[in-house]
Design a protein around this motif. Structure first.
Motif, PDB file in Angstrom:
ATOM      1  N   LYS A 141      99.684 -10.961   0.511  1.00 42.61           N
ATOM      2  CA  LYS A 141      99.577  -9.583   0.985  1.00 42.61           C
ATOM      3  C   LYS A 141      98.374  -8.886   0.369  1.00 42.61           C
ATOM      4  CE  LYS A 141     104.517  -8.756   1.842  1.00 42.61           C
ATOM      5  NZ  LYS A 141     104.961 -10.151   1.701  1.00 42.61           N
ATOM      6  N   LEU A 142      97.821  -7.909   1.115  1.00 48.42           N
ATOM      7  CA  LEU A 142      96.755  -7.071   0.593  1.00 48.42           C
ATOM      8  C   LEU A 142      97.326  -6.268  -0.563  1.00 48.42           C
ATOM      9  CD1 LEU A 142      96.074  -7.715   3.634  1.00 48.42           C
ATOM     10  CD2 LEU A 142      94.922  -5.505   3.711  1.00 48.42           C
ATOM     11  N   ASP A 143      96.735  -6.431  -1.741  1.00 51.68           N
ATOM     12  CA  ASP A 143      97.300  -5.781  -2.921  1.00 51.68           C
ATOM     13  C   ASP A 143      96.218  -5.593  -3.970  1.00 51.68           C
ATOM     14  OD1 ASP A 143      99.035  -5.317  -5.375  1.00 51.68           O
ATOM     15  OD2 ASP A 143     100.582  -5.654  -3.855  1.00 51.68           O
ATOM     16  N   GLY A 144      95.841  -4.328  -4.205  1.00 46.61           N
ATOM     17  CA  GLY A 144      94.742  -4.032  -5.105  1.00 46.61           C
ATOM     18  C   GLY A 144      93.607  -3.386  -4.335  1.00 46.61           C
ATOM     19  N   ASN A 145      92.418  -3.435  -4.887  1.00 46.69           N
ATOM     20  CA  ASN A 145      91.259  -2.854  -4.206  1.00 46.69           C
ATOM     21  C   ASN A 145      90.760  -3.791  -3.117  1.00 46.69           C
ATOM     22  OD1 ASN A 145      91.079  -0.464  -5.757  1.00 46.69           O
ATOM     23  ND2 ASN A 145      90.100  -1.606  -7.416  1.00 46.69           N
ATOM     24  N   GLY A 146      90.423  -3.197  -1.974  1.00 50.22           N
ATOM     25  CA  GLY A 146      89.914  -4.033  -0.892  1.00 50.22           C
ATOM     26  C   GLY A 146      89.272  -3.222   0.216  1.00 50.22           C
ATOM     27  N   LYS A 147      88.556  -3.944   1.074  1.00 53.08           N
ATOM     28  CA  LYS A 147      87.835  -3.319   2.181  1.00 53.08           C
ATOM     29  C   LYS A 147      88.218  -3.998   3.486  1.00 53.08           C
ATOM     30  CE  LYS A 147      83.088  -2.013   3.451  1.00 53.08           C
ATOM     31  NZ  LYS A 147      81.662  -2.105   3.029  1.00 53.08           N
ATOM     32  N   PHE A 148      88.629  -3.193   4.451  1.00 51.30           N
ATOM     33  CA  PHE A 148      89.018  -3.696   5.770  1.00 51.30           C
ATOM     34  C   PHE A 148      88.015  -3.154   6.780  1.00 51.30           C
ATOM     35  CE2 PHE A 148      91.291  -4.240   9.643  1.00 51.30           C
ATOM     36  CZ  PHE A 148      92.205  -5.265   9.430  1.00 51.30           C
ATOM     37  N   VAL A 149      87.367  -4.060   7.525  1.00 52.08           N
ATOM     38  CA  VAL A 149      86.292  -3.665   8.439  1.00 52.08           C
ATOM     39  C   VAL A 149      86.566  -4.217   9.822  1.00 52.08           C
ATOM     40  CG1 VAL A 149      83.826  -3.774   8.915  1.00 52.08           C
ATOM     41  CG2 VAL A 149      84.630  -3.650   6.549  1.00 52.08           C
ATOM     42  N   SER A 150      86.475  -3.349  10.832  1.00 53.07           N
ATOM     43  CA  SER A 150      86.573  -3.789  12.214  1.00 53.07           C
ATOM     44  C   SER A 150      85.388  -3.228  12.991  1.00 53.07           C
ATOM     45  CB  SER A 150      87.896  -3.321  12.834  1.00 53.07           C
ATOM     46  OG  SER A 150      88.127  -3.970  14.076  1.00 53.07           O
ATOM     47  N   ASN A 151      85.399  -3.374  14.313  1.00 49.60           N
ATOM     48  CA  ASN A 151      84.199  -3.001  15.066  1.00 49.60           C
ATOM     49  C   ASN A 151      83.971  -1.491  15.130  1.00 49.60           C
ATOM     50  OD1 ASN A 151      86.374  -2.457  16.696  1.00 49.60           O
ATOM     51  ND2 ASN A 151      85.454  -3.237  18.579  1.00 49.60           N
ATOM     52  N   ASN A 152      85.011  -0.676  14.943  1.00 48.86           N
ATOM     53  CA  ASN A 152      84.803   0.769  15.011  1.00 48.86           C
ATOM     54  C   ASN A 152      85.420   1.548  13.854  1.00 48.86           C
ATOM     55  OD1 ASN A 152      87.437   0.342  15.772  1.00 48.86           O
ATOM     56  ND2 ASN A 152      87.456   2.007  17.270  1.00 48.86           N
ATOM     57  N   PHE A 153      85.951   0.863  12.853  1.00 46.18           N
ATOM     58  CA  PHE A 153      86.492   1.574  11.709  1.00 46.18           C
ATOM     59  C   PHE A 153      86.358   0.759  10.428  1.00 46.18           C
ATOM     60  CE2 PHE A 153      90.038  -0.940  13.228  1.00 46.18           C
ATOM     61  CZ  PHE A 153      90.704  -1.341  12.093  1.00 46.18           C
ATOM     62  N   VAL A 154      86.333   1.490   9.317  1.00 49.11           N
ATOM     63  CA  VAL A 154      86.224   0.884   7.992  1.00 49.11           C
ATOM     64  C   VAL A 154      87.246   1.559   7.078  1.00 49.11           C
ATOM     65  CG1 VAL A 154      84.759   0.506   5.979  1.00 49.11           C
ATOM     66  CG2 VAL A 154      83.773   0.404   8.272  1.00 49.11           C
ATOM     67  N   ILE A 155      87.990   0.730   6.328  1.00 49.43           N
ATOM     68  CA  ILE A 155      88.935   1.255   5.338  1.00 49.43           C
ATOM     69  C   ILE A 155      88.568   0.649   3.991  1.00 49.43           C
ATOM     70  CG2 ILE A 155      91.343   1.569   4.728  1.00 49.43           C
ATOM     71  CD1 ILE A 155      92.039   0.586   7.577  1.00 49.43           C
ATOM     72  N   GLU A 156      88.454   1.499   2.998  1.00 47.38           N
ATOM     73  CA  GLU A 156      88.122   1.007   1.671  1.00 47.38           C
ATOM     74  C   GLU A 156      88.957   1.763   0.646  1.00 47.38           C
ATOM     75  OE1 GLU A 156      84.124  -0.239  -0.865  1.00 47.38           O
ATOM     76  OE2 GLU A 156      83.965   1.043   0.912  1.00 47.38           O
ATOM     77  N   GLY A 157      89.714   1.011  -0.161  1.00 45.65           N
ATOM     78  CA  GLY A 157      90.537   1.686  -1.142  1.00 45.65           C
ATOM     79  C   GLY A 157      91.581   0.789  -1.768  1.00 45.65           C
ATOM     80  N   ASN A 161     100.373  -4.750   1.606  1.00 47.89           N
ATOM     81  CA  ASN A 161      99.823  -4.583   2.954  1.00 47.89           C
ATOM     82  C   ASN A 161      99.688  -3.132   3.411  1.00 47.89           C
ATOM     83  OD1 ASN A 161      99.412  -7.290   3.367  1.00 47.89           O
ATOM     84  ND2 ASN A 161     101.303  -7.594   4.528  1.00 47.89           N
ATOM     85  N   LYS A 162      99.932  -2.177   2.545  1.00 47.96           N
ATOM     86  CA  LYS A 162      99.826  -0.778   2.944  1.00 47.96           C
ATOM     87  C   LYS A 162      98.911  -0.018   1.996  1.00 47.96           C
ATOM     88  CE  LYS A 162     104.342  -0.535   5.201  1.00 47.96           C
ATOM     89  NZ  LYS A 162     105.667   0.147   5.232  1.00 47.96           N
ATOM     90  N   LEU A 163      98.246   1.001   2.535  1.00 47.00           N
ATOM     91  CA  LEU A 163      97.377   1.841   1.713  1.00 47.00           C
ATOM     92  C   LEU A 163      98.221   2.646   0.738  1.00 47.00           C
ATOM     93  CD1 LEU A 163      95.019   2.996   4.564  1.00 47.00           C
ATOM     94  CD2 LEU A 163      94.257   1.858   2.484  1.00 47.00           C
ATOM     95  N   ASN A 164      97.915   2.490  -0.538  1.00 48.17           N
ATOM     96  CA  ASN A 164      98.606   3.223  -1.597  1.00 48.17           C
ATOM     97  C   ASN A 164      97.598   3.569  -2.677  1.00 48.17           C
ATOM     98  OD1 ASN A 164     101.812   3.370  -1.592  1.00 48.17           O
ATOM     99  ND2 ASN A 164     101.222   1.469  -0.548  1.00 48.17           N
ATOM    100  N   GLY A 165      97.447   4.870  -2.953  1.00 49.01           N
ATOM    101  CA  GLY A 165      96.440   5.301  -3.906  1.00 49.01           C
ATOM    102  C   GLY A 165      95.266   5.918  -3.176  1.00 49.01           C
ATOM    103  N   TYR A 166      94.110   5.894  -3.802  1.00 45.94           N
ATOM    104  CA  TYR A 166      92.926   6.517  -3.210  1.00 45.94           C
ATOM    105  C   TYR A 166      92.283   5.588  -2.195  1.00 45.94           C
ATOM    106  CZ  TYR A 166      88.532   9.018  -2.771  1.00 45.94           C
ATOM    107  OH  TYR A 166      87.460   9.711  -2.275  1.00 45.94           O
ATOM    108  N   GLY A 167      91.877   6.174  -1.047  1.00 44.29           N
ATOM    109  CA  GLY A 167      91.212   5.359  -0.035  1.00 44.29           C
ATOM    110  C   GLY A 167      90.392   6.182   0.932  1.00 44.29           C
ATOM    111  N   ILE A 168      89.461   5.509   1.598  1.00 43.62           N
ATOM    112  CA  ILE A 168      88.591   6.134   2.602  1.00 43.62           C
ATOM    113  C   ILE A 168      88.801   5.416   3.927  1.00 43.62           C
ATOM    114  CG2 ILE A 168      86.214   6.622   3.292  1.00 43.62           C
ATOM    115  CD1 ILE A 168      85.480   6.624   0.317  1.00 43.62           C
TER     116      ILE A 168
END
Length: 285
Positions: free
Chosen positions: A98-114, A119-126
């Protein structure tokens, strides 16, 4: 109380009750595009190394998904990159597949970093969607929660509290022309006490409900006119005081922005007390 010789009142000329331009508040979008990928993460069940040592290896799950990074046994653990056929990828920390810790998720029209947890966003993120939208702030279980900032495609922005993805609590909303609201929010709308300042210099301080001036408030026009009293859905309704040039004043009751009911008018040195209907004097006391 003195009576003027003339009781003719040119209401539209005297009142000039047009308010500042209506300002629209952008709704906070629910950001869940990434769930399409994350809810279907592949797992490896076939024979592999079963020890507890971290190792690094590349593995193609199928023609659509490949992983290159660290493992413990059959599960992604440590740092690694999972990439889909369409170019979407996640690069960062893993724990038990599972996604756990700091990471960056990138697709063709959006970016998530945090920060992620299970597997879920928890804490600070963009979370950024092209040039249309950007959120910077705190998350809990994939929900915007706590302090954050939103930037919109019309160059307006919000800084303040969120609850379950919507603006809720104390916050500031700023429009591209410099107009600003500072106060309480609920369900993405002005709700509670706040202050709204227009770019033209007019301002209102008081109570709001669902983005409307609603309740007790103080409205100051940029030409010096002012109103103190009650509003109902942006209209002056109930008891209020209206002041304009040359110390002229109306104090009394209103209905839908017009004098309606008992009131006292001080105009050009004269005092008129009487009953009004839709802005027209009916009975002089």
């Amino acid at each position: 109380m003195g009576i003027c010789k003339s009781t003719h009142i040119q209401n539209q000329e005297d009142l000039k009750i047009l308010q500042a331009p209506i300002l629209y508040v952008k709704k906070s979008p629910v950001l869940g595009i990434h769930r399409i990928y994350i809810d279907n993460l592949p797992q490896l069940n076939e024979f592999s190394h079963m020890d507890n040592q971290i190792r690094r290896a590349s593995y193609r799950y199928n023609e659509n998904v490949i992983y290159n990074g660290q493992w413990i046994g059959n599960k992604r653990n440590g740092v690694g990159r999972l990439e889909w056929k369409d170019g979407t990828y996640y690069e960062g920390n893993w724990r038990d597949d599972k996604l756990d810790g700091n990471g960056k998720f990138v697709s063709n029209n959006f970016v998530i970093e945090g920060q992620w947890k299970k597997n879920k966003l928890n804490g600070y993120g963009i979370y950024k969607v092209d040039d249309l939208y950007k959120y910077e702030g705190y998350w809990c279980e994939d929900y915007k929660l706590g302090i954050g900032k939103e930037y919109y495609d019309d160059d307006s922005q919000y800084i303040g509290n969120f609850d379950q993805n919507v603006k809720s609590g104390m916050g500031i909303y700023i429009w591209d022309d410099g107009s600003k609201y500072e106060g309480m929010f609920k369900q993405d709308s002005f709700n509670g006490v706040g202050e709204l300042k227009w770019a033209n210099g007019s301002w209102y301080k008081g109570e709001f409900m669902n983005n409307y001036l609603h309740g007790q408030g103080y409205y100051q026009w940029n030409d010096g006119r002012r109103y103190e009293g009650n509003y109902v859905y942006d209209y002056k309704n109930g008891y209020g005081k209206y002041f304009w040039e040359d110390n002229q004043k109306y104090e009394g009751y209103w209905k839908n922005d017009k004098w309606n009911g008992h009131g006292i008018l001080n105009k050009s040195g004269c005092v008129i007390e009487g009953d009004w209907i839709q802005g027209k004097l009916q009975i002089i006391k």
